[in-house]
Design an enzyme around this catalytic site. Structure first.
Site, PDB file in Angstrom:
ATOM      1  CB  CYS A  43      29.569  34.901  42.379  1.00  0.00           C
ATOM      2  SG  CYS A  43      29.406  33.992  43.927  1.00  0.00           S
ATOM      3  CB  THR A  44      31.112  39.186  39.434  1.00  0.00           C
ATOM      4  OG1 THR A  44      29.890  39.536  40.103  1.00  0.00           O
ATOM      5  CG2 THR A  44      31.213  39.971  38.133  1.00  0.00           C
TER       6      THR A  44
END
Length: 220
Positions: A43-44
């Site tokens: 997700c980062t």
């Protein structure tokens, strides 16, 4: 969520303040996407790469909004990690992240894995991505499992296709199309109308069937 459906409106707290979703979109297009959880590696990378490409979305009149079931403070803290990891994000983090810790919006927008839908302990939003037009209709949906990160170039490509075909009405984009490649003319267009619609020329491809349905042009 079905293509062509009006996206349900909602109010939500975000890292950019409270929004009324339909009002926030206004006359723009919108990319609304969910991610499984804050402080997770894939997700980062996703939120970072989308932030880096913010100007490309702006060129296409597309607003960006992310969503997960984390609390607002977690989003705020996580943004600093994203900016540290993706050092080419210019300025402040450029788009809002919705806090949906009650999962109400995720359920409404069908962003949860069916197996965990009703389990508050394990339910996380999958990698759902919706392209919404200015009429608030869902035009494209991509749904990835939590294990697979998305490709920003592909997201921009499909937005280009949607906006091009909306503008010209009588065309479609073929497999692997990117802007500048030939586009396909819909079979509903009559041959006698081609010179007026595409004055720079049309290529016709002969097929063994004898049916004249593959017609291409770069006149757009």
């Amino acid at each position: 969520m079905r293509l062509g459906a009006i996206i349900p409106n909602f109010k939500a707290n975000t890292t950019h303040g409270e929004i009324d979703f339909h009002e926030w979109i206004g006359d723009s297009w919108c990319m609304l996407f969910s991610h499984p959880a804050d402080f997770t590696p894939v997700c980062t990378t996703e939120l970072g790469r989308i932030a880096v490409h913010k100007n490309e979305f702006c060129k296409r009149n597309v607003k960006i909004c992310a969503l997960s079931c984390d609390k607002l403070q977690a989003h705020t803290d996580w943004v600093n990690d994203i900016k540290s990891y993706c050092r080419d994000i210019p300025g402040d983090f450029p788009y809002p992240i919705i806090s949906d810790d009650t999962r109400e919006i995720a359920v409404k927008l069908d962003m949860l894995d069916e197996r965990d839908r009703d389990n508050e302990d394990t339910a996380m939003t999958v990698r759902a991505l919706y392209i919404i037009d200015p009429e608030k209709r869902l035009r494209l949906s991509m749904v990835y499992p939590t294990s697979t990160g998305r490709n920003v170039d592909e997201i921009l490509r499909v937005i280009d296709s949607l906006q091009l075909t909306d503008r010209l009405k009588v065309v479609a984009t073929p497999a692997n199309w990117v802007p500048g490649d030939k586009i396909m003319i819909l079979p509903s267009v009559k041959d006698e109308d081609l010179p007026k619609l595409f004055p720079k020329g049309v290529d016709k491809v002969s097929m063994p069937s004898g049916i004249n349905y593959v017609r291409t042009t770069t006149d757009y």
